[in-house]
Design an enzyme around this catalytic site. Sequence first.
Site, PDB file in Angstrom:
ATOM      1  N   GLY A   1     -99.375  71.063  34.084  1.00  0.00           N
ATOM      2  CA  GLY A   1    -100.714  71.415  34.912  1.00  0.00           C
ATOM      3  C   GLY A   1    -101.511  72.323  33.901  1.00  0.00           C
ATOM      4  O   GLY A   1    -102.812  71.945  33.999  1.00  0.00           O
TER       5      GLY A   1
ATOM      6  N   ARG B   1     -76.238  64.208  28.498  1.00  0.00           N
ATOM      7  CA  ARG B   1     -75.895  65.384  29.201  1.00  0.00           C
ATOM      8  C   ARG B   1     -74.971  65.160  30.203  1.00  0.00           C
ATOM      9  O   ARG B   1     -73.911  65.670  30.682  1.00  0.00           O
ATOM     10  CB  ARG B   1     -77.191  65.842  29.624  1.00  0.00           C
ATOM     11  CG  ARG B   1     -77.985  66.647  28.487  1.00  0.00           C
ATOM     12  CD  ARG B   1     -79.218  67.144  28.996  1.00  0.00           C
ATOM     13  NE  ARG B   1     -79.950  67.761  27.986  1.00  0.00           N
ATOM     14  CZ  ARG B   1     -80.941  68.199  28.071  1.00  0.00           C
ATOM     15  NH1 ARG B   1     -81.896  68.133  28.993  1.00  0.00           N
ATOM     16  NH2 ARG B   1     -81.544  68.759  27.035  1.00  0.00           N
TER      17      ARG B   1
END
Lengths: 647, 181
Positions: free
Chosen positions: A56, A341
């Site tokens: 943003g 992961r």
Amino acid sequence: MASYSDYIVGAPLVDTAAPDGPIETRWERRRFGVKLVNPANKRKMKVIVVGTGLAGGSAAATLAELGYQVSSFCYQDSPRRAHSIAAQGGINAAKNYRGDGDSIHRLFYDTVKGGDFRSRESNVHRLAEISVQIIDQCVAQGVPFAREYGGLLDTRSFGGAQVSRTFYARGQTGQQLLLGAYQALERQIDAGGVTMYSRHEMLELIVVDGRARGIVARDLVTGETRSHLADAVVLASGGYGNVFYLSTNAKGCNVTASWRAHRKGALFANPCYTQIHPTCIPVSGDHQSKLTLMSESLRNDGRVWVPQKAGDSRAPRDIPEAERDYFLERQYPAFGNLVPRDIASRAAKNVCDAGRGVGPTGLGVYLDFADAIGRLGRPAVAAKYGNLFQMYQRITGEDPYEVPMRIFPAVHYTMGGLWVDYDLQSSIPGLFVVGEANFSDHGANRLGASALMQGLADGYFVLPNTIGDYLARGVEPVAADAPEVREAEAAVAGRVEKLLSIDGDRTVDSFHRELGHLMWDHCGMERTAEGLHKALERIPELRREFWQSVKVPGSAATLNQSLEKAGRVADFLELGELMCLDALHREESCGGHFRAESQTEDHEAARKDDEFSYVAAWEFTGQGSAPVLHKEDLHFEYVTPSQRSYK
Amino acid sequence: MVINGEPHGPQKATTTCQLHLRHFSDGETITVEPFRAAAFGVVKDLVVDRGAFDRIIAAGGYVSAPTGAAPEAHATPVPKRNADRAFTAAACIGCGACVAACPNGSASLFLGAKITHLGELPQGQPERSDRVIRMVKTHDAEGFGGCTNTGECAVACPKEIPLDVISQLNRDYLAAVTHRR
Ligand SMILES: Cc1cc2nc3c(=O)[nH]c(=O)nc-3n(C[C@H](O)[C@H](O)[C@H](O)COP(=O)(O)OP(=O)(O)OC[C@H]3O[C@@H](n4cnc5c(N)ncnc54)[C@H](O)[C@@H]3O)c2cc1C
Ligand code: SF4
């Protein structure tokens, strides 16, 4: 009323706005095809950007540089405190500064494969292309990346990559990148291009004639709620990992902005794809409300092990080499401790399930630096990981130079999010979604150091180009007292009032904790149809109980953090159900989504490409009514789907 | 917040949120207060308004580098010594402890940290004098006090920003105003 596990299959999603043809030039061709907005018109056009994280902040600053009038919102007291600040490890870019064989194509290939063939090739290729520009951009802003003695940028290898392409700034990469975006944003605030609304929370999306036209936001200090109108709305509100209650996310992270948009018609894609990070500090007790991540870079030199014998309670240093199981090195000789992961997390879970976990709760594995200290010397290890060791010691009271660290997987990132097309536009025209809040680039598993890359690619380079195409086509003015605006305002006021008036006997946190337990047990590292059914039965009940017996102290007219929390948990209680439904419907394993019913003989995830090679985009049809599933088929022209192997 | 009279409490290089209760004795009374300073209004309870920090940054705490115009990152090597010093200063988290610790309510450590971060890098040179003049002006206008070298700020700083960033700030400021005349 529909049964909790019902859903309807709706029309497939066919148009993703991506050009076809050679993948290397798709982005260039799309940029060329975008209609341009005349500079004089830009000044009259207003864009709302919700969120000031990497996505943003970079979007708002760039849009203002282009001449748009931007209103920027965040719920923290300053845009610089967005959760992106927490990222430690680094940011990927295909610069190939090491000459170790990296390239845009390799980053593209690694990311598609890492995502377990559940992402769009077009998007991922664009991401890899833009990655090199991001580093240039950040260096120009003064981001202090780590450098070598010759003055050039340093890189390291990170999270499942065999090349050294991760740029970093000690353990503060997120903070330094965010400060770069924040400073660019402040420059635009000073120049009058951005109006900043800190301590404001978006609580509703305003949709007029099918287009996103604004938001209703609450000023968290005065309690005032009012609407803000614009020509387009950009959500950059981050991920929803806090649905699990315990996660590595900041306490304030929430799904409200995305969820409100979903309820107004934006499709929510792949909600069940969540990432469980393998190297977090284990939970110490029931009172805990936050988990701490230890950077994955530690796996470059630390070796993961547990005792071979279940229930071995000797101190780690008293366990001889021959009685230790370096299970990642044993199971994955090619990648060893650097497997992605999802794989590292599940392997840790499996050894703990087998009773070989360590630490007071048995939910932990060792991450041992003894070898590295022996090989490189303590000062070299301290130079690389000193601040992480310090942080570990501060929290656990144990010295990792002397005793191995204990780590356990924890919820970290959400690959799912609002569905967007290639232009990052959601299914509501005029609503764009960037950063972790969208679902776009990581498929079913994100590789380390790729979220920062995606957030900045979206915010600096993609959205500012593609949003112009929408705006150039013209947007009608909307009146401040249009019925849709009034309705949205009334809905927010009604919800706030309702939350405060229930005055029951259960705290918001106790609901959140119960939801979190359900999600972790049934929609966490391993999912089964049985468990998901259980969660799907309990969550709607829990939601009913919430709306009957939650206690929210204080009033609406002041700073009231209990009220803020209550609104967020109310939305998590709806999201959790959709996540479980998505996980139940996806009867395959892929990336972070592991269905116990779908595994290979040696317990690896078994994908079912014939049935599930699609994005699951869910449409909201009302509370208690069956959602509609729209499928977007995935096509692979450049990377042939294969069973992922890191052996 | 201020804990037992010290911003961020008694542990060195530790923010409030990293401070564990095991550092206090059982039964001890702990006093907590907001960060007090003329330029930080109290919003409620322990919450203060640090918006002035954002406005100081907005007054020049950046490098003007519009998106898309950046040269290749390796075109400008930065000697490691400068890069390291820039990094040390850039570690500031904008918490405001330095202001709360200062008897004059000065934000010189915060301001000096940004001046040093950008001033150490080649990218920060073109705007160097304007930056320091505008940022100091905003700092003063926001109601932060002047620095009298008590050094309390650096003791309280959880990121261990060194006091020499303030000397750097003073040098840069002096150079900028002399140069302008
Ligand atoms: C501990 C940790 C370490 C990480 N390390 C790495 C790493 O090393 N490398 C990597 O690539 N990725 C890493 N990640 C992931 C990465 O940091 C995030 O995915 C990324 O920063 C998200 O950026 P964002 O801009 O999308 O959202 P965020 O930074 O979360 O920002 C969200 C913004 O939206 C605002 N907002 C949200 N809801 C509302 C609302 N309703 N109204 C108004 N404003 C609202 C917030 O105020 C905030 O400004 C890490 C994540 C964690 C948790
Ligand atoms: S200089 Fe230190 S004390 Fe002051 S705001 Fe920065 S980090 Fe906080």
